[in-house]
Design a protein around this motif. Structure first.
Motif: not given
Length: 552
Positions: A88-95, A375-376, A410-411, A415-416
């Motif tokens: 419920l917090g502030r959005e940082i990024t979205r895929i 790990h990343a 993470n994209v 989206c692999c």
């Protein structure tokens, strides 16, 4: 007195991998029995949340893809992956990932260009498994025995004898092949003397399946947009929330900090509330604990004569993006046609050696992709500072920079395309290589190719039919030039009783992508051989692809 049963193949375990294997076998007319220790209708754990495009291609061939796609989250529920300071917090990024209703029509975003008739599908295992179970139950040559546990087996010269129990009753089962799809604690793996090795424990995750009917409403009230996966990025407690039903059920992953290996050492309730971003007055119900350890373990062998293992029985790794389940489904699709060919008689004994030669190297490759990414991600979580939840221009700049690096990292995981379509079989005894190396691939990117061992690039035929729908259940010879005489090859296949169909393909896309005039495609859509004219020794070619000759 013990009950006696007979079948061509016995599959141990009715999870997604075992069900797929049994479906593929039954689709080919193989008499198959599935043994499952759980009672009929008993739900699975909420482990896997994603069916890859490659798995959906397999489900399409088996006639179950649309049933799978119709299940899971509501059709209009966003399948996005979002990163916030808390749920419920502030959005940082979205895929951005299309919802089910827009899966075939969406054109924007990194997950919409898939070169396939079946793009990925976000669905939890508790919804996937019943669809597969029902589909298999309706197949005439399949029998499923729930509440039945395999306790031992022996191998004879011609058959395997399995010993099982069901409600105190003994059951003896005779079969040609026995396949262990019985998970990480596999009895079958232990019985064939296979051992797991690799990275034993790399990530501890306190995972909780909860019912929180008011959570989605709170998100919408504050102007937030739902997502399939919501990551909590903060310096206090990082975690992840998966939408299970798109209404009130959620799977909350709490990533334990380095050095903490006791799941109960962390206050579960407090950690859940931190990840969700709720106070002590917020009400939720803990349905079950689903704690897990991230590993990278690979079996040293997958076969002992007439007994094989698939899925988690032969590989375990960090469960990012459903890699484990989807790799297991690929195992099943690979093994099913090999077993069926052997049972039908046209497949020679050497055909079965291809399973280990092909799947073990891929399993190792994919496991390293998954672990490197794990790990990343762990490193990225540790680097998050308190500034992510601060106010002011400096904090805004920090969040913007973190959002970009988080998206870029993470994209490729969600989206692999590379892992779906780029892998290839190298060193297989039933593939005729021509010296051209297969194109390299990454988690997110690949180059379509007809190099022997690669997945046949997908195209749409002139009638808007997928080329995969036109490929036969066994071998198909694609002919881009109809003037090429192929009777020497078809006659050699007929003489060896190898099922082979010829498919003439005429399209500019095929000419560009396929590069050769003749391409011999296996039933699993991987290329077995290619050329611009028929083989100089068609009999030898047929022997190689049916496991009766050497490719060297």
């Amino acid at each position: 007195m013990a009950e006696h049963l007979q079948a061509d193949v016995v599959v141990v375990g009715a999870g997604p991998v075992g069900l797929t294997l049994a479906m593929d076998l039954a689709w080919r007319g193989v008499d198959v029995i599935v043994l499952e220790s759980r009672a009929r209708g008993e739900p699975p754990s909420v482990k896997s949340n994603h069916v890859s495009a490659r798995s959906m291609e397999i489900f399409r061939r088996l006639g179950v893809a649309q049933k799978v796609r119709n299940a899971g989250l509501p059709a209009d529920y966003p399948n996005d992956v979002v990163y916030r300071t808390a749920f419920l917090g502030r959005e940082i990024t979205r895929i951005k990932i299309p919802c089910r209703a827009e899966r075939y029509t969406a054109k924007d975003g990194p997950d919409t260009w898939w070169p396939t008739p079946e793009p990925p599908h976000r669905i939890n295992q508790i919804y996937l498994e019943p669809v597969l179970f029902a589909h298999l139950s309706a197949m005439p040559s399949a029998r499923i025995f729930n509440g039945t546990t395999l306790v031992d087996f022996t191998q004879g010269a011609e058959r395997v004898t399995g010993f099982a129990t069901a409600n105190g009753k003994e059951i003896n089962i005779s079969c040609r092949f026995l396949i262990g799809c019985d998970g990480g604690r596999s009895l079958v793996r232990k019985k064939i003397g296979a051992t797991l090795s690799g990275d034993v424990a790399l990530q501890y995750v306190q995972s909780s399946y909860i019912r929180a009917p008011k959570l989605l409403g709170l998100l919408l009230e504050q102007g937030g947009t739902p997502a399939w996966a919501s990551f909590a990025l903060n310096a206090r407690q990082s975690g992840n929330v998966y939408a299970i039903d798109g209404k009130q059920n959620w799977l909350v992953h709490v990533y334990l900090k380095p050095g903490i290996t006791d799941f109960e050492a962390v206050d579960r309730d407090a950690a859940i509330r931190t990840v969700l971003g709720v106070d002590q007055d917020f009400e939720y119900e803990l349905i079950s604990k689903e704690d897990w350890v991230g590993r990278r373990l690979i079996a040293d062998k997958v076969r002992d004569d007439k007994v094989f293992i698939c899925g988690d029985a032969c590989h375990l790794w960090v469960p990012y993006a459903g890699y484990g389940m989807n790799a297991g489904i690929a195992d099943a699709a690979n093994l099913a046609w090999l077993l069926a060919a052997r049972l039908e008689g046209w497949g020679a004994e050497g055909l079965l050696a291809a399973y280990a030669a092909e799947r073990l190297p891929i399993t190792d490759q994919v496991s390293h992709f998954a672990m490197d990414h794990a790990h990343a991600m762990t490193k990225a979580r540790k680097s998050v500072s308190d500034e992510i939840e601060a106010e002011g221009p400096e904090a805004d700049a920090y969040r913007a920079a973190l959002g970009k690096t988080t998206y870029d990292l993470n994209v490729q995981q969600y989206c692999c395309a590379g892992l779906n379509f780029g892998y290839f079989y190298q060193g297989s005894p039933i593939i005729v290589y021509d010296g051209e190396p297969a194109p390299p691939y990454t988690m997110g990117e690949f180059t379509p190719s007809t190099v022997p061992g690669a997945r046949l690039p997908h195209i749409w035929l002139a009638d808007r039919r997928s080329i995969y729908d036109a490929i036969g259940p066994y071998y198909t010879l694609l002919r881009l030039d109809p003037d090429i005489e192929v009777s020497s090859l078809t006659n050699a296949a007929a003489a060896a009783c190898v099922p082979l169909t010829v498919l003439d393909v005429s399209s500019p896309e095929a000419t560009e992508l396929f590069a050769y005039d003749l391409i011999l495609v296996r039933p699993d859509q991987h290329v077995a051989w290619r050329g611009n004219g028929t083989s100089a020794d068609p009999g030898r070619l047929v022997d190689i692809v049916r496991g009766a000759g050497s490719a060297k």
